[in-house]
Design an enzyme around this catalytic site. Structure first.
Site, PDB file in Angstrom:
ATOM      1  N   GLU A  88     120.999  64.441 116.682  1.00 31.62           N
ATOM      2  CA  GLU A  88     120.693  65.126 115.438  1.00 31.62           C
ATOM      3  C   GLU A  88     121.997  65.490 114.730  1.00 31.62           C
ATOM      4  O   GLU A  88     122.998  65.806 115.352  1.00 31.62           O
ATOM      5  CB  GLU A  88     119.905  66.406 115.724  1.00 31.62           C
ATOM      6  CG  GLU A  88     119.555  67.189 114.469  1.00 31.62           C
ATOM      7  CD  GLU A  88     118.871  68.519 114.751  1.00 31.62           C
ATOM      8  OE1 GLU A  88     118.095  68.976 113.899  1.00 31.62           O
ATOM      9  OE2 GLU A  88     119.119  69.112 115.827  1.00 31.62           O
ATOM     10  N   LYS A 111     112.581  65.338 109.851  1.00 35.29           N
ATOM     11  CA  LYS A 111     112.201  66.359 110.828  1.00 35.29           C
ATOM     12  C   LYS A 111     111.094  67.244 110.265  1.00 35.29           C
ATOM     13  O   LYS A 111     111.206  67.784 109.160  1.00 35.29           O
ATOM     14  CB  LYS A 111     113.435  67.189 111.178  1.00 35.29           C
ATOM     15  CG  LYS A 111     113.223  68.256 112.240  1.00 35.29           C
ATOM     16  CD  LYS A 111     114.544  68.957 112.532  1.00 35.29           C
ATOM     17  CE  LYS A 111     114.418  70.013 113.606  1.00 35.29           C
ATOM     18  NZ  LYS A 111     115.721  70.678 113.869  1.00 35.29           N
ATOM     19  N   CYS A 168     114.960  67.228 117.620  1.00 35.94           N
ATOM     20  CA  CYS A 168     115.323  68.535 118.154  1.00 35.94           C
ATOM     21  C   CYS A 168     114.145  69.498 118.308  1.00 35.94           C
ATOM     22  O   CYS A 168     113.351  69.366 119.234  1.00 35.94           O
ATOM     23  CB  CYS A 168     116.436  69.134 117.297  1.00 35.94           C
ATOM     24  SG  CYS A 168     117.363  70.465 118.119  1.00 35.94           S
TER      25      CYS A 168
END
Length: 288
Positions: free
Chosen positions: A43, A115, A156
């Site tokens: 990330e 994300k 994440c």
């Protein structure tokens, strides 16, 4: 359905996209030299910048982003699938996306993923994060083909939302990706167990490239990039927070075998929640 080698690249991205792109290139070349045909970076490969003004100077549009252009070139030159775990991309509406990219061996963009879940937390060591103050969350899960396997995307904090991974597994993903910049505190507590759980409960490989160490913007990340098999076994680990590369064999047939042994995806049933006199909970992110 043949096997292939996957690599997770561990980085310590700083505030300069140019330096980070050079570091990424060096580590990706190392991964390819070790036989990896699917390579994943962490990330925020492009830059970890906590200050908003500094971030505004570092982040740009996809067509001008140096990490995107470098990764595209590398994928084509090395003949690999190169997965930029994420980098900050300036959208047309002026907002930022925490965006993953997958480039094919011919350099074409196979897929991208924004994300979905924003890291808005207050930790008990005084750390406070409000990712939603800077980034616009994605709205779409993504599954695509690589090397005879099906890859599901996450970034994440998405790791803490098992319904995302279940939805991708139900859509055919037998490799799940979790590029991350886990904080040291949360990584020490939960990183290994959550990654192994996502592998076990979905009968899928998990590849998780991580950021590690003390970064220029003051944050500290956990490192410990992992590759986990569908039975929950750790195949490869960077057992530290230093930059480096780990490689492991991915055999999609092992996902099929794990799902035959424990057919929980097939056995899943719809249900409702009886909360008594309390208001029935609103289910969010559940697979339909």
């Amino acid at each position: 359905m043949g096997s292939f080698k996957a690599a997770a690249v561990q980085m310590r991205s700083g505030t300069s996209p140019e330096r980070n792109a050079a570091d990424m290139e060096r580590l990706v070349r190392e991964a390819a030299s070790r036989g990896a045909t699917y390579v994943q970076t962490p990330e925020m490969t492009g830059a970890l910048v906590r200050d908003k003004q500094a971030g505004a100077a570092a982040f740009t549009t996809e067509d001008k982003d140096i990490v995107v252009s470098t990764a595209r070139k590398l994928a084509k030159e090395l003949g690999i699938f190169l997965h930029v775990g994420s980098t900050a991309i300036l959208r047309a509406d002026g907002k930022l996306a925490n965006r993953a990219f997958l480039f094919a061996p011919d350099g074409a963009t196979v897929a991208n993923y924004d994300k979905i879940h924003m890291f808005d937390v207050d930790l008990d060591n005084g750390e406070s994060w409000r990712e939603s103050a800077s980034y616009e969350p994605g709205k779409e899960a993504v599954v695509t083909a690589i090397d005879g396997a099906r890859l599901g995307f996450a970034v994440c904090y998405d790791l803490r939302f098992p319904q995302l991974f279940r939805s991708e597994a139900m859509a055919g993903a037998d490799v799940l990706s979790v590029p991350a910049a886990f904080t040291r505190q949360t990584g020490e507590a939960h990183w290994h167990v959550l990654l192994r759980a996502r592998a076990i409960e979905n009968g899928a490989y998990v590849v998780a490239a991580a950021q590690g160490g003390l970064h220029e913007d003051g944050r500290e990340t956990y490192g410990h990039s992992l590759i986990v098999d569908p039975w929950g076994r750790v195949l490869a680990e960077a057992a530290h927070d230093e930059p480096g590369v780990i490689v492991a064999e991915i055999d999609p047939a092992q996902s099929v075998a794990a799902r035959r042994k424990i057919p929980n995806l097939k056995n899943a049933r719809d249900f409702t929640v009886n909360a008594g006199e309390a208001e029935a909970p609103r289910l969010r992110g559940a697979a339909s």
